[in-house]
Design an enzyme around this catalytic site. Structure first.
Site, mmCIF file in Angstrom:
data_model
loop_
_atom_site.group_PDB
_atom_site.id
_atom_site.type_symbol
_atom_site.label_atom_id
_atom_site.label_comp_id
_atom_site.label_asym_id
_atom_site.label_seq_id
_atom_site.Cartn_x
_atom_site.Cartn_y
_atom_site.Cartn_z
ATOM 1 N N CYS A 1 79.601 25.708 -54.816
ATOM 2 C CA CYS A 1 80.868 26.166 -54.237
ATOM 3 C C CYS A 1 82.081 25.333 -54.679
ATOM 4 C CB CYS A 1 80.725 26.175 -52.715
ATOM 5 S SG CYS A 1 81.888 27.280 -51.880
ATOM 6 N N LYS B 1 74.495 18.503 -52.857
ATOM 7 C CA LYS B 1 75.914 18.621 -53.203
ATOM 8 C C LYS B 1 76.604 17.262 -53.149
ATOM 9 C CE LYS B 1 80.010 21.379 -51.960
ATOM 10 N NZ LYS B 1 80.564 22.370 -51.010
ATOM 11 N N GLU C 1 74.658 30.235 -52.183
ATOM 12 C CA GLU C 1 74.771 29.016 -51.370
ATOM 13 C C GLU C 1 74.300 29.271 -49.943
ATOM 14 O OE1 GLU C 1 78.192 25.832 -49.805
ATOM 15 O OE2 GLU C 1 78.762 27.805 -50.587
#
Length: 500
Positions: free
Chosen positions: A377, A329, A267
């Site tokens: 994440c 995301k 990430e």
């Protein structure tokens, strides 16, 4: 001894349950405490009024979540007062759900004496509610405490995480009943308690053996995961940007020697907007063309929409002679990547809160006929979200993370444990690429087949077989929690018409 403990004051009993449940979360490998951790709280709640029950439940929930989530106060990305307030806010918020459960339990128990019968169902319903909305946080599900017990979590293929929470509540209720019933009844209850405890283990061992003997067809898909172990503050230092990229590039070259079909960086691996930094983007694309090995990398990205610049936490897929693929995301971290409370004028600048815009598309990438999705994440904590990628066609899950903000606390271990559940739910491989650890590869039974620990750098090379069929959970989602809701309403209505 046990009787003496259970005769403590209700407030001490509620606190004791909070401590037992809190330390049952990873990494202490004490998940068995969750089998009995609620017994003191049940003793405190028995015969309590709904109001007092709510207070006792709130206390227990606050203690449990403070112990399990203490690592929130070790976030090096914001000032200490802010991160400590974040930890306290999370514990206070999550404790509310415990208070709701305790109050409803006491209401039913005082009215009908049937609170214990409905408690496992009630817990699942409220725990599912805890995962909803902008502040949803399924990370704190009781199921997480069982991540080390692979046979038990095999239930997730059908019930999701809520079936595991249901089982834990059932065990706690049976233990509590066993301690406070006449000896004659104990002899009848003991076999039932043993049966409920053993069945998930037997089922789990059978499932693990089954999936161990079901190798995929053809050649495995070769993946190389790069863990550079670059501290988050070091990475974003302007003076270190070239060094970071040179480190990533050299590790890419090293990984390419293992002949993978996909190389993964973690990430936000690149310390700038990679798609807008043409110097480094051209160098990266040249390297990909030279090796003919696609690169999947986390990167901060932005786009112009109606004259407004929207910043995304993204994953980019760079392939030879193809346009760059991107996933933005969807599930952002509240008070970390965005401010959920204010729109427009806010105090988020003073709190160090990010200004990211959530994505909208459940992107499925494809490399050499293998469809996969990249989860970023915090998103890996949400079974409902991951399921949408699987329904969109993904047959392998890649999780990219940066847990470096929390150092060597419990956070990276708890976070890595969640990947196990996602693998079992969908019976497909999950690969996890972290900046500072833990990077790992999980097979469809949740077994960790490769691993790089915290604060280490290196490369994981692994051959994996993509999933082939949709599981019951992938097809029907959290149907188990819906069934629990239906039974809660039916039994609640029935009990309401009866008295003790």
């Amino acid at each position: 001894m046990i009787r003496r403990i259970l005769n403590l004051s209700p407030w001490k009993l509620a606190t004791l349950s909070g401590v037992l449940l809190g330390i049952s979360f990873p990494p202490l490998r004490m998940g068995l405490l969750a089998w009995v951790g609620l017994v003191p709280l049940l003793r405190a709640l028995d015969q309590s009024s709904p109001g007092k029950g709510a207070a006792l439940g709130y206390l227990s929930g606050f203690v449990a979540n403070s112990v399990a989530l203490y690592w929130l106060s070790f976030n090096s990305g914001a000032p200490l007062p802010v991160v400590f307030a974040s930890m306290m806010g999370a514990a206070l918020y999550l404790a509310f759900f415990w208070a709701v459960i305790a109050s409803l339990f006491c209401f039913i128990q005082v009215r009908t004496g049937k609170g214990l019968a409905i408690l496992p169902l009630l817990w699942v319903v409220v725990e599912n509610a805890m995962s909803l909305g902008p502040l949803g946080f399924p990370w704190a599900s009781l199921a997480t405490t069982q991540s080390e017990y692979l046979p038990v979590i095999q239930l997730a293929e059908y019930t999701g995480i809520y079936g595991i929470s249901f089982w834990l509540l059932l065990l706690n209720v049976l233990v509590y009943r066993y301690l406070f019933i006449p000896s004659a009844v104990k002899r009848r209850l003991l076999p039932l308690a043993i049966l409920f405890m053993v069945i998930p283990w037997l089922y789990g061992y059978i499932q693990m053996a089954t999936h161990a003997n079901q190798a995929g067809h053809g050649k495995p898909f070769q993946v190389a995961l790069i863990q550079p172990n670059v501290g988050p503050h070091e990475k974003w230092s302007p003076e270190r940007r070239n060094w970071v990229m040179e480190r990533l590039d050299s590790m890419y070259v090293e990984a390419a020697e293992t002949n993978p079909q996909l190389i993964v960086w973690p990430e936000s691996a690149t310390p700038f907007y990679l798609r807008r930094n043409f110097r480094w983007l051209n160098l990266v694309r040249r390297r990909v063309r030279e090796t003919q090995i696609p690169l999947l990398t986390g990167a901060v990205d932005w786009e112009e929409t109606g004259g407004d610049r929207r910043i995304h936490n993204s994953v980019l897929l760079i392939q030879p002679h193809r346009p760059i693929g991107a996933y933005h995301k969807i599930r952002l971290v509240p008070m970390g990547e965005y401010n959920p409370f204010f729109n427009g004028v806010s105090f988020s600048d003073q709190l160090g809160v990010g200004h990211f815009t959530p994505g909208e598309s459940h992107t499925v990438f494809e490399v050499e006929n293998v469809p996969f999705s990249a989860i970023i994440c915090f998103e890996s904590a949400f079974p409902k979200l991951v399921r949408k990628f699987v329904q969109a066609g993904a047959r392998m899950i890649v999780i990219v993370v940066n847990d470096g903000w929390f150092g060597n606390t419990s956070e990276p271990y708890q976070h890595a444990a969640l990947a196990r559940f996602r693998a079992v739910e969908h019976r497909m491989p999950v690969v996890r690429c972290a900046n500072t650890g833990i990077s790992a590869v999980y097979d469809p039974a949740g077994r960790m087949t490769k691993r790089l620990g915290v604060d280490s750098n290196g490369i994981i090379s692994s051959g994996i077989y993509p999933g082939e069929q949709l599981t019951f959970y992938a097809k029907h989602g959290d149907l188990f929690s819906v069934i629990c809701l239906a039974f809660t309403l039916i039994l609640g209505s029935w009990f309401w018409t009866r008295t003790k």
